[in-house]
Design an enzyme around this catalytic site. Structure first.
Site, PDB file in Angstrom:
ATOM      1  N   GLN A   2       0.706  -1.381   0.048  1.00  0.00           N
ATOM      2  CA  GLN A   2       0.173   0.096  -0.020  1.00  0.00           C
ATOM      3  C   GLN A   2       0.837   0.985   0.186  1.00  0.00           C
ATOM      4  O   GLN A   2       1.678   1.702   1.198  1.00  0.00           O
ATOM      5  CB  GLN A   2      -0.827  -0.212   1.193  1.00  0.00           C
ATOM      6  CG  GLN A   2      -1.487   1.294   1.665  1.00  0.00           C
ATOM      7  CD  GLN A   2      -2.199   1.979   0.554  1.00  0.00           C
ATOM      8  OE1 GLN A   2      -3.103   1.193  -0.230  1.00  0.00           O
ATOM      9  NE2 GLN A   2      -2.255   3.189  -0.002  1.00  0.00           N
ATOM     10  N   GLN A  13       0.107   5.098  -1.039  1.00  0.00           N
ATOM     11  CA  GLN A  13      -0.633   5.867  -1.083  1.00  0.00           C
ATOM     12  C   GLN A  13      -0.368   6.086   0.660  1.00  0.00           C
ATOM     13  O   GLN A  13      -0.811   4.865   1.858  1.00  0.00           O
ATOM     14  CB  GLN A  13      -1.764   6.237  -1.589  1.00  0.00           C
ATOM     15  CG  GLN A  13      -1.818   7.905  -1.540  1.00  0.00           C
ATOM     16  CD  GLN A  13      -3.699   7.708  -2.160  1.00  0.00           C
ATOM     17  OE1 GLN A  13      -4.098   7.048  -2.188  1.00  0.00           O
ATOM     18  NE2 GLN A  13      -4.278   9.319  -1.705  1.00  0.00           N
ATOM     19  N   PRO A  46      -5.716  -2.466   4.893  1.00  0.00           N
ATOM     20  CA  PRO A  46      -5.970  -1.331   5.628  1.00  0.00           C
ATOM     21  C   PRO A  46      -7.307  -0.381   5.372  1.00  0.00           C
ATOM     22  O   PRO A  46      -7.904   0.163   6.191  1.00  0.00           O
ATOM     23  CB  PRO A  46      -4.828  -0.413   5.820  1.00  0.00           C
ATOM     24  CG  PRO A  46      -4.072  -0.689   4.825  1.00  0.00           C
ATOM     25  CD  PRO A  46      -4.219  -2.044   4.359  1.00  0.00           C
ATOM     26  N   GLY A  76     -10.517   0.659  -0.704  1.00  0.00           N
ATOM     27  CA  GLY A  76     -10.003  -0.114  -1.677  1.00  0.00           C
ATOM     28  C   GLY A  76      -9.055   1.302  -1.691  1.00  0.00           C
ATOM     29  O   GLY A  76      -8.167   2.686  -1.152  1.00  0.00           O
ATOM     30  N   GLU A  79      -6.551   2.877  -5.516  1.00  0.00           N
ATOM     31  CA  GLU A  79      -7.732   3.201  -6.664  1.00  0.00           C
ATOM     32  C   GLU A  79      -5.862   2.464  -7.729  1.00  0.00           C
ATOM     33  O   GLU A  79      -5.715   3.364  -8.210  1.00  0.00           O
ATOM     34  CB  GLU A  79      -7.800   4.295  -7.498  1.00  0.00           C
ATOM     35  CG  GLU A  79      -6.390   5.348  -6.835  1.00  0.00           C
ATOM     36  CD  GLU A  79      -6.309   6.059  -5.289  1.00  0.00           C
ATOM     37  OE1 GLU A  79      -6.749   4.891  -4.774  1.00  0.00           O
ATOM     38  OE2 GLU A  79      -6.206   6.951  -5.549  1.00  0.00           O
ATOM     39  N   HIS A 117     -16.180   4.185  -6.471  1.00  0.00           N
ATOM     40  CA  HIS A 117     -14.902   5.338  -6.246  1.00  0.00           C
ATOM     41  C   HIS A 117     -13.738   5.244  -6.547  1.00  0.00           C
ATOM     42  O   HIS A 117     -13.150   5.846  -6.890  1.00  0.00           O
ATOM     43  CB  HIS A 117     -15.331   5.083  -4.517  1.00  0.00           C
ATOM     44  CG  HIS A 117     -14.124   6.166  -3.956  1.00  0.00           C
ATOM     45  ND1 HIS A 117     -14.371   7.493  -3.848  1.00  0.00           N
ATOM     46  CD2 HIS A 117     -12.826   5.979  -3.594  1.00  0.00           C
ATOM     47  CE1 HIS A 117     -13.092   8.390  -2.897  1.00  0.00           C
ATOM     48  NE2 HIS A 117     -12.508   6.983  -3.228  1.00  0.00           N
ATOM     49  N   GLU A 118     -13.504   4.082  -6.157  1.00  0.00           N
ATOM     50  CA  GLU A 118     -12.051   3.395  -6.693  1.00  0.00           C
ATOM     51  C   GLU A 118     -11.788   3.853  -8.241  1.00  0.00           C
ATOM     52  O   GLU A 118     -10.752   4.137  -9.277  1.00  0.00           O
ATOM     53  CB  GLU A 118     -11.275   2.211  -6.547  1.00  0.00           C
ATOM     54  CG  GLU A 118     -11.156   1.947  -5.402  1.00  0.00           C
ATOM     55  CD  GLU A 118     -10.909   3.452  -4.082  1.00  0.00           C
ATOM     56  OE1 GLU A 118     -10.117   3.745  -4.555  1.00  0.00           O
ATOM     57  OE2 GLU A 118     -11.382   3.328  -2.868  1.00  0.00           O
ATOM     58  N   HIS A 128     -11.884   7.396  -9.768  1.00  0.00           N
ATOM     59  CA  HIS A 128     -10.227   8.356  -9.424  1.00  0.00           C
ATOM     60  C   HIS A 128      -9.380   7.609 -10.315  1.00  0.00           C
ATOM     61  O   HIS A 128      -8.009   8.587 -11.372  1.00  0.00           O
ATOM     62  CB  HIS A 128      -9.483   7.065  -8.529  1.00  0.00           C
ATOM     63  CG  HIS A 128      -9.325   8.190  -7.268  1.00  0.00           C
ATOM     64  ND1 HIS A 128      -9.110   9.139  -6.998  1.00  0.00           N
ATOM     65  CD2 HIS A 128      -9.752   7.132  -5.894  1.00  0.00           C
ATOM     66  CE1 HIS A 128      -9.330   9.314  -5.566  1.00  0.00           C
ATOM     67  NE2 HIS A 128      -9.646   7.840  -4.458  1.00  0.00           N
ATOM     68  N   GLU A 172      -9.551  13.800  -3.527  1.00  0.00           N
ATOM     69  CA  GLU A 172     -10.788  11.924  -3.244  1.00  0.00           C
ATOM     70  C   GLU A 172     -12.088  13.393  -3.219  1.00  0.00           C
ATOM     71  O   GLU A 172     -13.160  12.783  -3.295  1.00  0.00           O
ATOM     72  CB  GLU A 172     -10.232  12.707  -1.731  1.00  0.00           C
ATOM     73  CG  GLU A 172      -9.384  11.464  -1.546  1.00  0.00           C
ATOM     74  CD  GLU A 172      -9.601   9.830  -2.271  1.00  0.00           C
ATOM     75  OE1 GLU A 172     -10.653   9.760  -2.364  1.00  0.00           O
ATOM     76  OE2 GLU A 172      -8.691   9.459  -2.467  1.00  0.00           O
ATOM     77  N   ASP A 205      -1.043  11.880   6.420  1.00  0.00           N
ATOM     78  CA  ASP A 205      -1.733  10.293   6.980  1.00  0.00           C
ATOM     79  C   ASP A 205      -3.001  11.465   7.248  1.00  0.00           C
ATOM     80  O   ASP A 205      -4.315  11.519   7.330  1.00  0.00           O
ATOM     81  CB  ASP A 205      -1.856   9.153   7.807  1.00  0.00           C
ATOM     82  CG  ASP A 205      -2.154   8.569   7.379  1.00  0.00           C
ATOM     83  OD1 ASP A 205      -2.466   7.983   6.284  1.00  0.00           O
ATOM     84  OD2 ASP A 205      -2.362   7.146   8.301  1.00  0.00           O
ATOM     85  N   TYR A 215     -12.829  14.433   1.668  1.00  0.00           N
ATOM     86  CA  TYR A 215     -13.961  13.435   1.105  1.00  0.00           C
ATOM     87  C   TYR A 215     -15.136  14.216   0.634  1.00  0.00           C
ATOM     88  O   TYR A 215     -15.478  14.663  -0.646  1.00  0.00           O
ATOM     89  CB  TYR A 215     -14.255  12.586   1.484  1.00  0.00           C
ATOM     90  CG  TYR A 215     -12.801  11.041   1.116  1.00  0.00           C
ATOM     91  CD1 TYR A 215     -11.238  11.465   2.486  1.00  0.00           C
ATOM     92  CD2 TYR A 215     -12.707  10.071  -0.049  1.00  0.00           C
ATOM     93  CE1 TYR A 215     -10.188  10.646   2.457  1.00  0.00           C
ATOM     94  CE2 TYR A 215     -11.953   8.979  -0.014  1.00  0.00           C
ATOM     95  CZ  TYR A 215     -10.343   9.868   1.520  1.00  0.00           C
ATOM     96  OH  TYR A 215      -9.376   9.044   0.863  1.00  0.00           O
TER      97      TYR A 215
HETATM   98  N1  BES Z   1      -7.063   6.373  -2.381  1.00  0.00           N
HETATM   99  C1  BES Z   1      -7.903   6.364  -1.019  1.00  0.00           C
HETATM  100  C2  BES Z   1      -7.011   5.701  -0.045  1.00  0.00           C
HETATM  101  C3  BES Z   1      -6.082   6.395   0.784  1.00  0.00           C
HETATM  102  C4  BES Z   1      -6.090   7.924   1.009  1.00  0.00           C
HETATM  103  C5  BES Z   1      -5.134   5.921   1.102  1.00  0.00           C
HETATM  104  C6  BES Z   1      -4.826   8.581   1.354  1.00  0.00           C
HETATM  105  C7  BES Z   1      -3.878   6.167   1.581  1.00  0.00           C
HETATM  106  C8  BES Z   1      -3.778   7.751   2.023  1.00  0.00           C
HETATM  107  C9  BES Z   1      -9.256   5.212  -1.783  1.00  0.00           C
HETATM  108  O1  BES Z   1      -9.732   5.778  -2.863  1.00  0.00           O
HETATM  109  C10 BES Z   1      -9.689   5.627  -0.891  1.00  0.00           C
HETATM  110  O2  BES Z   1     -10.439   7.096  -0.780  1.00  0.00           O
HETATM  111  N2  BES Z   1     -10.611   4.983  -0.264  1.00  0.00           N
HETATM  112  C11 BES Z   1     -11.982   4.619   0.469  1.00  0.00           C
HETATM  113  C12 BES Z   1     -12.862   4.271   0.494  1.00  0.00           C
HETATM  114  C13 BES Z   1     -14.206   5.245  -0.534  1.00  0.00           C
HETATM  115  C14 BES Z   1     -14.970   4.459  -1.172  1.00  0.00           C
HETATM  116  C15 BES Z   1     -14.237   6.536   0.206  1.00  0.00           C
HETATM  117  C16 BES Z   1     -11.288   3.893   1.812  1.00  0.00           C
HETATM  118  O3  BES Z   1     -10.490   2.892   2.043  1.00  0.00           O
HETATM  119  O4  BES Z   1     -12.393   4.617   2.628  1.00  0.00           O
HETATM  120 ZN    ZN Z   2     -10.471   7.666  -2.555  1.00  0.00          ZN
END
Ligand code: BES
Ligand code: ZN
Length: 620
Positions: free
Chosen positions: A157, A159, A284, A287, A289, A313-314, A317, A336, A394, A402
């Site tokens: 992972q 990002q 963790p 999803g 992307e 969502h993914e 992206h 986001e 983070d 979002y």
């Molecule tokens: N890209 C993000 C996950 C992410 C963000 C990883 C920042 C590391 C740092 C992914 O697209 C995401 O937003 N996932 C969400 C799901 C979504 C439906 C809101 C999640 O994992 O909950």
């Molecule tokens: Zn996202």
């Protein structure tokens, strides 16, 4: 720019950038921003392509091999700086020549810069390296941590800034490169990356990957396991462990339609295939992307296709984020917020407005709570435009990027009309594809299509540069939720649960119902609910996570084994954080939280342990 050297650099970077973006005339705006989460100095020297050759060693939990970079550099560059974190660098070469290099001092957040001398003629370098077993990006799952329970299953992972813990790289979202990779794995396993992927196991355990479109490092991804593939449509399919494959295939049956709807909205899908891999439960995030291959949590496999908005969502992206990329993590909302907006539009197109409004309303309710929570800590963090300097990126991952981001874009849509906004977005993705975007640049594009009246109505600055939620936010309503509220009221006022009309409720109505339970509900009432609706036995993780908030706070201990089971098996941070938080609110359950965590911690990825260690004040 006062200093003559800087002026030269500035010119050089314009030249570099215009070399790379032949069709782009906006060179000056495209000068790469300073990214305070990377040591790279891209205006001096930056990578444009990488060739990766990696061996995956399950026994020692090590990735080892060589990465070769093609470099673009300014004429007087004499070094290139890469990011690393916990990597063992063995040597750096250019063809047959050893290059000298040094690893700089370690920064708590950024890791260590790898500074490599570049003799004049050198524009290709090879770094021989290996990862450490504790590499932050990689989780080396044991067989017991998988669905099949037979084989190990490592995955990465990257990002936001974890790519540097498995590949030395310029780990900044503004720096894009193409890549090829050759990955060697034990016989019988499949390897997959964010690239053109195999659909069958290779007899020799050697896989070749190609990503011909330039991507930023945070989209580098690799996973290896006992994985099988099943096609869903012409361009879509699903990968999973064999015992999960049919369930996943059923759950994602609408994926091809989502892809078609997405293209109808904002233009052609740029990446060829769109596949999803369902990972073991310690993944963790919901999803990730990764281009061509979204990594997903199995907690969306509910058996009734009710949690597939995560796929929308993914998939979204693939435009917002992967094509048009936030220039630094301070502009995370551009990735986001746009993606949530796009996700909603896909859901509306495939399932109808009534359905997508339920999703929007659930998120809105969550946003209101998070704004209060974040404002109490640091009101700066409820602005869309963040300043994460000196902090882990983070920390910017909240509902602000979002859902406040989404509401802002919805505000624009509602003000200027859907047709005009859709045209704007379509050309936004088209004209900025494979480029970075920052907040200022986006706002100047947006302002160019707004008239004065529209600007006055939207109040852009209040949305982007001020804390909290502007009072002109869109209002989301759901008849279905109004009906749930009415049924809830009947029960509160003395009607029996059996008389509640919940026959045709969707997962989202049930979640709204659970969220709306009185805060001080006692355990007798909770027990009554559980007997009637069997929430503790639900196979739907969103319902479980919402329900455990209620059972923990009311000390309804019958659910305790299920809570423990959930926390030990699921590593998705979005579920862990509120559940542990509820447990540590009371002295009576605080010890329980620590006991469960001591058992569960080994099952979590570093992204999740990082957050939970802090929450539980866990000392190693
Ligand atoms: N890209 C993000 C996950 C992410 C963000 C990883 C920042 C590391 C740092 C992914 O697209 C995401 O937003 N996932 C969400 C799901 C979504 C439906 C809101 C999640 O994992 O909950
Ligand atoms: Zn996202």
């Amino acid at each position: 720019m006062k200093h003559p050297f800087l002026i030269v650099l500035g010119i050089v970077s314009i030249v570099l950038i215009s070399c790379q973006n032949k069709n782009n005339t906006k060179t000056v705006e495209n000068i790469l921003p300073k990214d305070h989460h990377s040591f790279a100095e891209p205006q001096i020297a930056r990578v444009s392509h990488l060739d990766l050759s990696l061996n995956v060693d399950f026994d020692n939990k090590i990735l080892s091999g060589v990465v070769t970079f093609q470099i673009l550099k300014s004429p007087d560059a004499n070094e290139i700086i890469l990011d690393t974190d916990g990597l063992k660098i063995e040597k750096v070469m250019s063809d047959d020549m050893d290059l000298s290099y040094k690893l700089g001092e370690r920064d708590k957040i950024k890791g260590r810069p790898l500074i490599i001398d570049l003799p004049e003629a050198v524009n290709k370098i090879s770094i021989y390296y290996q990862t450490s077993p504790g590499a932050k990006a990689v989780q080396w799952l044991s067989p017991e941590q998988t669905a099949q329970k037979e084989d190990p299953f490592p995955f990465t992972q990257s990002q936001a800034i974890l790519a540097r813990s498995w590949i030395p790289c310029q780990d900044s979202p503004g720096i894009r490169f193409t890549y090829n990779a050759e990955v060697t794995v034990p016989i019988g396993f499949m390897a997959l990356m964010s690239a053109e992927n195999p659909q069958e196991i290779d007899a020799d355990g050697t896989y070749n990957f190609k990503m011909p479109q330039p991507i930023p490092s945070y989209l580098m991804a690799l996973t290896v396991g006992n994985i099988e593939f099943k096609s869903l449509g012409k361009r879509t399919g699903v990968y999973a462990e064999p015992v999960m494959l049919d369930k996943c295939h059923y759950e994602f049956s609408e994926m091809e339609q989502m892809l078609i709807s997405a293209e109808e909205l904002y233009g052609p899908y740029a990446w060829g295939r769109y596949d999803v891999i369902v990972l073991p439960p310690s993944f963790p995030f919901g999803g990730m992307e990764n281009p061509r291959l979204t990594f997903a949590t199995p907690t969306i496999i509910a058996g009734d296709r009710s949690l597939t908005s995560l796929i929308a969502h993914e998939l979204a992206h693939s435009w917002s984020g992967n094509l048009v990329t936030n220039s630094t993590w301070d502009d995370f909302w551009l990735n986001e917020g746009f993606t949530v907006y796009f996700e909603q539009r896909i859901m509306e197109a495939v399932y109808g407005r009534e359905y997508s409004e339920m999703l929007a309303l659930l998120s809105f309710q969550g946003l209101l709570e998070e704004i209060v929570e974040i404002n109490a800590k640091n009101a700066e963090d409820t602005k869309l435009k963040l300043n994460l300097e000196g902090r882990d990126p983070d920390e910017g991952m909240s509902a602000i990027a979002y859902d406040k981001g989404y509401l802002f874009l919805r505000k624009v849509e509602e003000t200027i009309g859907r047709d005009k906004f859709d045209n704007f977005l379509k050309s936004y993705f088209n004209e900025n594809a494979f480029h970075v975007m920052d907040t200022k640049q986006f706002l100047s594009l947006l302002n160019a299509v707004l008239n004065e009246e529209e600007k006055g109505e939207i109040r852009i600055d209040d949305w982007v540069y001020a804390s909290g939620l502007p009072d002109n936010h869109p209002v989301i309503t759901s008849e279905k939720f109004i009906n749930v509220d009415a049924e809830m009221k009947k029960w509160i006022e003395g009607a029996t649960l059996a008389s509640i009309d919940s026959q045709n409720w969707s997962t989202h109505e049930w979640i709204h119902f659970i969220h709306s339970l009185p805060e001080d509900i006692n355990k007798e009432k909770v027990s009554e609910l559980d007997e009637e609706f069997k929430f503790t036995q639900s196979g739907n993780c969103e319902i479980l996570a919402a329900w455990f908030q209620v059972t923990i706070r009311s000390e309804y201990e019958i659910a305790d084994p299920a809570v423990e089971d959930f926390l030990v098996n699921v590593g998705r941070r979005k579920f862990l954080t509120p559940t542990y938080k509820a447990l540590i609110e009371r002295d009576s359950t605080k010890e329980k939280a620590r006991k469960i965590y001591s058992k569960a911690r080994a099952n979590y990825h570093s992204v999740s342990t990082n957050t939970m260690d802090e929450l539980l004040d866990w000392k190693l």
